[in-house]
Design a protein around this motif. Structure first.
Motif: not given
Length: 258
Positions: A70-91, A46-53
């Motif tokens: 390797i990244f630090r999950a501290e903001g909304k965007g990186t926390q959403l990224l950290a929640a991804k599961a094996v098999g999920d796909t990312l743009n 979606t467009l939320e959050p708007l910017l890529r990380r």
């Protein structure tokens, strides 16, 4: 070539406090040209959050089309990224930027690799490539506390490795420059990535040495169009400003004003 690829999550794990290691698979990996490049990830569809990380590439395997982030999950965007599961796909958009070149060191020389916090990951692939060509690597890695330390064993497998923590909870106490002042390293070239105050201290400590610095900077587009990551250069440079995302993030020592 910069690609926009749909990449699959192959594995994900927490390796330190709020630090995530994620392995992605996709054809984009074949386009990576140097350690220190990064990718721009849309963390939702979606467009939320708007910017890529922007996430730095810690290592890559072109044959199997896999890269490790390797990244630090501290903001909304990186926390959403950290929640991804094996098999999920990312743009994923990338590879972006200009990284480190192993060509600046020759076989038989010693390279000093200095990392701070989340600036440590890009140095891992660099160390692998330098070691493979016969360069001796000495790693000095700084963290805030013991709970934040990661990849100590991985770096130690490639060469001498010092861990430095600001609170002294593990390894040496203080900052990376404190460690190097106490126990100097005889080296030919240094490579460093981390927060700006650390980069400034390292550059000041080794003003007469050949070095390369990778800068961490807030970004918008990641491709040099929005000018969100512009930094001023030192006097005497060809341009008054550089864009960290496209001109960097890696620059020779003395180019960026810090």
């Amino acid at each position: 070539m910069i690609l926009q690829d749909r990449m699959k999550v192959c594995s994900t794990r927490q390796i330190a406090n709020n630090i995530i290691e994620m392995v992605l698979e996709g054809s984009l990996v074949k386009e990576i040209t140097s350690p220190g490049q990064f990718v721009h990830i849309r963390v939702t569809d979606t467009l939320e959050p708007l910017l890529r990380r922007p996430i730095s590439i810690a290592s890559y395997d072109k044959e199997n089309e896999q890269m490790t982030l390797i990244f630090r999950a501290e903001g909304k965007g990186t926390q959403l990224l950290a929640a991804k599961a094996v098999g999920d796909t990312l743009n994923v958009l990338g590879p972006l930027g200009n990284g480190f070149s192993a060509d600046h060191s020759e076989s038989g020389e010693t390279a000093l690799l200095i990392g701070g916090g989340i600036g440590v990951p890009p140095l891992y692939q660099l160390s692998k490539e330098l070691t493979a060509k016969g360069v001796k690597c000495v790693h000095v890695l700084g963290f805030q506390t013991a709970a934040a330390v990661f990849y100590e064993e991985e770096f130690a497998a490639l060469g001498q490795t010092r861990i430095v923590t600001a609170d002294g909870s593990t390894g040496e106490s203080g900052f990376v420059t404190d460690s190097l002042a106490r126990n100097p390293v005889d080296f030919t070239t240094y490579y460093t990535c981390g927060p700006t105050p650390m980069l400034h201290a390292v550059q000041q400590a080794f003003q007469e040495q050949k070095g390369f610095l990778s800068f961490e900077q807030r970004m918008g587009c990641g491709i040099g169009a929005c000018f969100a990551c512009v930094c001023e250069t030192q006097q005497g440079q060809d341009a008054a400003y550089v864009k960290v995302c496209s001109d960097g993030p890696v620059f020779p020592a003395g180019v960026v004003a810090i």
